[in-house]
Design an enzyme around this catalytic site. Structure first.
Site, PDB file in Angstrom:
ATOM      1  N   TRP A 179     -13.711  -6.970  -9.553  1.00 47.31           N
ATOM      2  CA  TRP A 179     -12.683  -6.506  -9.854  1.00 47.31           C
ATOM      3  C   TRP A 179     -12.911  -4.811  -9.611  1.00 47.31           C
ATOM      4  CZ3 TRP A 179     -11.173  -2.711 -13.731  1.00 47.31           C
ATOM      5  CH2 TRP A 179      -9.749  -2.303 -13.607  1.00 47.31           C
ATOM      6  N   GLU A 220     -10.804 -10.691  -8.145  1.00 48.55           N
ATOM      7  CA  GLU A 220      -9.674 -10.678  -8.969  1.00 48.55           C
ATOM      8  C   GLU A 220      -8.675  -9.856  -8.518  1.00 48.55           C
ATOM      9  OE1 GLU A 220     -10.942  -9.381 -12.692  1.00 48.55           O
ATOM     10  OE2 GLU A 220      -8.991  -9.568 -13.644  1.00 48.55           O
ATOM     11  N   LYS A 222      -5.036  -7.711  -8.766  1.00 49.05           N
ATOM     12  CA  LYS A 222      -4.218  -7.070  -9.744  1.00 49.05           C
ATOM     13  C   LYS A 222      -2.805  -6.262  -9.188  1.00 49.05           C
ATOM     14  CE  LYS A 222      -4.773  -3.826 -13.593  1.00 49.05           C
ATOM     15  NZ  LYS A 222      -5.842  -3.170 -14.564  1.00 49.05           N
ATOM     16  N   ASP A 253      -5.903 -13.457 -13.125  1.00 53.24           N
ATOM     17  CA  ASP A 253      -6.132 -12.778 -14.132  1.00 53.24           C
ATOM     18  C   ASP A 253      -4.438 -12.962 -14.950  1.00 53.24           C
ATOM     19  OD1 ASP A 253      -5.358 -10.953 -16.311  1.00 53.24           O
ATOM     20  OD2 ASP A 253      -7.708 -10.218 -16.083  1.00 53.24           O
ATOM     21  N   HIS A 256      -2.238 -10.053 -14.588  1.00 56.24           N
ATOM     22  CA  HIS A 256      -2.091  -9.042 -13.316  1.00 56.24           C
ATOM     23  C   HIS A 256      -0.804  -9.448 -12.473  1.00 56.24           C
ATOM     24  CE1 HIS A 256      -6.682  -7.666 -13.574  1.00 56.24           C
ATOM     25  NE2 HIS A 256      -5.836  -7.537 -14.611  1.00 56.24           N
ATOM     26  N   HIS A 280      -8.927 -15.467 -15.217  1.00 54.95           N
ATOM     27  CA  HIS A 280      -9.049 -14.677 -16.583  1.00 54.95           C
ATOM     28  C   HIS A 280      -8.015 -14.930 -17.536  1.00 54.95           C
ATOM     29  CE1 HIS A 280     -11.939 -11.274 -15.287  1.00 54.95           C
ATOM     30  NE2 HIS A 280     -12.619 -12.234 -15.450  1.00 54.95           N
ATOM     31  N   ASP A 288       0.037  -4.888 -18.573  1.00 60.32           N
ATOM     32  CA  ASP A 288      -1.352  -5.879 -18.618  1.00 60.32           C
ATOM     33  C   ASP A 288      -2.255  -5.090 -19.749  1.00 60.32           C
ATOM     34  OD1 ASP A 288      -3.796  -6.923 -17.759  1.00 60.32           O
ATOM     35  OD2 ASP A 288      -4.222  -5.257 -16.779  1.00 60.32           O
ATOM     36  N   ASP A 290      -3.912  -6.748 -22.314  1.00 59.70           N
ATOM     37  CA  ASP A 290      -5.093  -7.465 -22.729  1.00 59.70           C
ATOM     38  C   ASP A 290      -4.848  -7.767 -24.183  1.00 59.70           C
ATOM     39  OD1 ASP A 290      -6.834  -7.793 -20.144  1.00 59.70           O
ATOM     40  OD2 ASP A 290      -6.344  -5.960 -20.103  1.00 59.70           O
ATOM     41  N   ASP A 319     -10.373 -12.904 -20.993  1.00 60.19           N
ATOM     42  CA  ASP A 319     -10.484 -11.423 -20.854  1.00 60.19           C
ATOM     43  C   ASP A 319      -9.159 -10.450 -21.399  1.00 60.19           C
ATOM     44  OD1 ASP A 319     -10.947  -8.647 -19.770  1.00 60.19           O
ATOM     45  OD2 ASP A 319      -9.914  -9.157 -17.635  1.00 60.19           O
TER      46      ASP A 319
HETATM   47  C1  RNT Z   1      -8.994  -5.239 -15.268  1.00 64.57           C
HETATM   48  C2  RNT Z   1      -9.443  -6.628 -15.083  1.00 64.57           C
HETATM   49  C3  RNT Z   1     -10.866  -6.794 -15.404  1.00 64.57           C
HETATM   50  C4  RNT Z   1     -11.463  -6.210 -16.542  1.00 64.57           C
HETATM   51  C5  RNT Z   1     -13.025  -6.714 -16.815  1.00 64.57           C
HETATM   52  C6  RNT Z   1     -13.408  -5.776 -18.050  1.00 64.57           C
HETATM   53  O1  RNT Z   1      -7.562  -5.329 -15.373  1.00 64.57           O
HETATM   54  O2  RNT Z   1      -8.743  -7.457 -15.484  1.00 64.57           O
HETATM   55  O3  RNT Z   1     -11.254  -8.127 -15.378  1.00 64.57           O
HETATM   56  O4  RNT Z   1     -10.602  -6.361 -17.567  1.00 64.57           O
HETATM   57  O5  RNT Z   1     -13.776  -6.646 -15.799  1.00 64.57           O
HETATM   58 ZN    ZN Z   2      -9.520  -9.721 -15.709  1.00 64.91          ZN
END
Ligand code: RNT
Ligand code: ZN
Length: 412
Positions: A179, A220, A222, A253, A256, A280, A288, A290, A319
């Site tokens: 990523w 990945e 985004k 993810d 994302h 993820h 985003d 998390d 994640d």
């Molecule tokens: C960031 C991505 C990525 C990170 C990790 C720490 O937006 O989701 O995967 O969260 O690599």
């Molecule tokens: Zn991620």
């Protein structure tokens, strides 16, 4: 309700709870090391920077490899089954001097391999394209400066070697996820150039002939990040195209995408054309962010797709990183929520529902989809936990509270 009664109730729908429990026992989830220290790592004390952000300052975060290992151990001790650990390159363990990202190798990860071997668990990996002076402007593999690109290409290659080392030593293929935060805050004048440079850099990385039996690369995508609101080089379309062409996997993810997009809906198409789907599992709240994953519709929807299409076809990694609550509890809760979501999907009368869909019996389909939500999945979860020698309910939090008093709060 007892397990036996629950078993009978599900049997009436043609669902075998024993099969569901056995299937869940087989699913390994890759637990992300970075929840333990807010994506800090061991290279600097500056914390995460470059497109990702943690908020909160709950006391007790892990500051050293020993502390992080101890916290991971403690968390894993409260999660049914054996899982995997997902490491980031910034979690290398350095002797006196920090080895820069372009020179990292197995040496910096040997203590992790020893740790994993002792516990019989597999490791996954991620190159770290952030929290570094050469990523300070948020441009790594797409940087207009060829020297900076070359540095990050080298990092990618070194990371493939580390992933190979994990796979070989632990006799379990290592998923390595790329990523890159690259993007622009405001509308760019050239969208193509950065994407071409990114593709070229990735080509150079994957020229390294990694052992395909030991390493599973994923890429990945985004939509945007803090400070890169207008344009992300590694967008969804970029990733889908590049990964397909290279024969690697695209990674979804859950944080994302546009907030109203249904990530679960993307999975079947991914599976059709990639053969496997990497994930993820995360929870965006308005952005985003998390957050720790909850058993919400997004998670349950993803879990249902995973189960319907065969868990063996999925790479499931978590994640998220919440620094506002106990970090060990965040791990345990998220892992258990993922398992609960998978169990609820495993207890779905999927053959019956599919038949209803195919024969156009949508009233019955809707009613059953709703009624099943109140079936006694909790009793099956209790049985699953009992067999894994784990508490089924919130009792585990008392253990975390003790750990917090005796270990985490002493870290000052
Ligand atoms: C960031 C991505 C990525 C990170 C990790 C720490 O937006 O989701 O995967 O969260 O690599
Ligand atoms: Zn991620």
């Amino acid at each position: 309700m007892s397990y036996k009664e629950a078993q009978k109730a599900y049997a009436k729908l043609g669902v075998d709870t024993e099969k569901a429990i056995k299937a869940l026992q087989k699913i390994k989830i890759s637990m992300h090391c970075w929840q333990g220290d807010d994506v800090g790592g061991f290279e600097t004390t500056g914390g995460a920077s470059g497109g990702i952000q943690t908020t909160g300052n709950y006391p007790g975060k892990a500051r050293t490899p020993q502390e992080l290992m101890a916290d991971v151990d403690f968390a894993m001790g409260l999660i049914p089954g054996k899982h995997r650990l997902n490491l980031h390159a910034c979690y290398g363990i350095h002797k006196d001097k920090v080895v820069d990202r372009d020179k990292l190798g197995p040496e910096q990860f040997k203590p992790w391999v020893d740790w994993a071997k002792k516990r019989g668990i597999g490791l996954d990996f991620n190159p770290t394209y952030f929290s570094h002076p050469k990523a300070a402007d948020g441009l790594t593999l797409s940087n207009p400066d060829p020297k900076i690109r070359a540095f990050w290409v080298k990092h990618g290659i070194q990371c493939l070697k580390i992933a190979e080392y994990f796979g070989k030593e632990l006799k379990s293929p290592c998923t390595i996820n790329f990523w890159m935060p690259d993007g622009y805050k405001d509308e760019p004048s050239d969208r193509l150039g950065p994407r071409q440079r990114m593709a070229d850099s990735l080509d150079k990385i994957f020229k390294y002939k990694y052992n395909k039996k030991l390493v599973v690369p994923t890429l990945e995508s985004k939509l945007f990040g803090i400070g890169v609101e207008s344009y992300t080089v590694g967008s969804h379309e970029f990733v889908m195209g590049y990964a397909m062409k290279r024969g690697i996997l695209g990674l979804l993810d859950m944080g994302h995408f546009h907030i109203s997009e249904n990530v679960a809906d993307k999975i079947s198409s991914f599976l059709m054309f990639y053969g496997k789907v990497a994930f993820h599992i995360s929870r965006p709240v308005r952005w985003d962010s998390d957050h720790v994953i909850r058993q919400d519709d997004a998670l349950l929807g993803a879990a249902r797709e995973i189960v319907r299409m065969g868990p063996e076809n999925f790479i499931v990694a978590l994640d998220y990183f919440d620094a506002s609550i106990n970090r060990v509890a965040a791990w345990v809760l998220g892992m258990r929520n993922m398992q609960k979501a998978l169990l609820s999907a495993l207890l779905e009368p999927s053959a019956l529902l599919k038949k209803l869909q195919e024969s156009g019996r949508f009233t019955e389909q809707l009613v059953l989809q709703e009624e099943i939500k109140n079936y006694p999945a909790g009793a099956v979860w209790e049985e699953f936990c009992r067999r894994a020698n784990q508490p089924a309910g919130e009792e585990w939090l008392a253990d975390v509270a003790k750990y917090e008093q005796n270990v985490l709060f002493k870290r000052v």
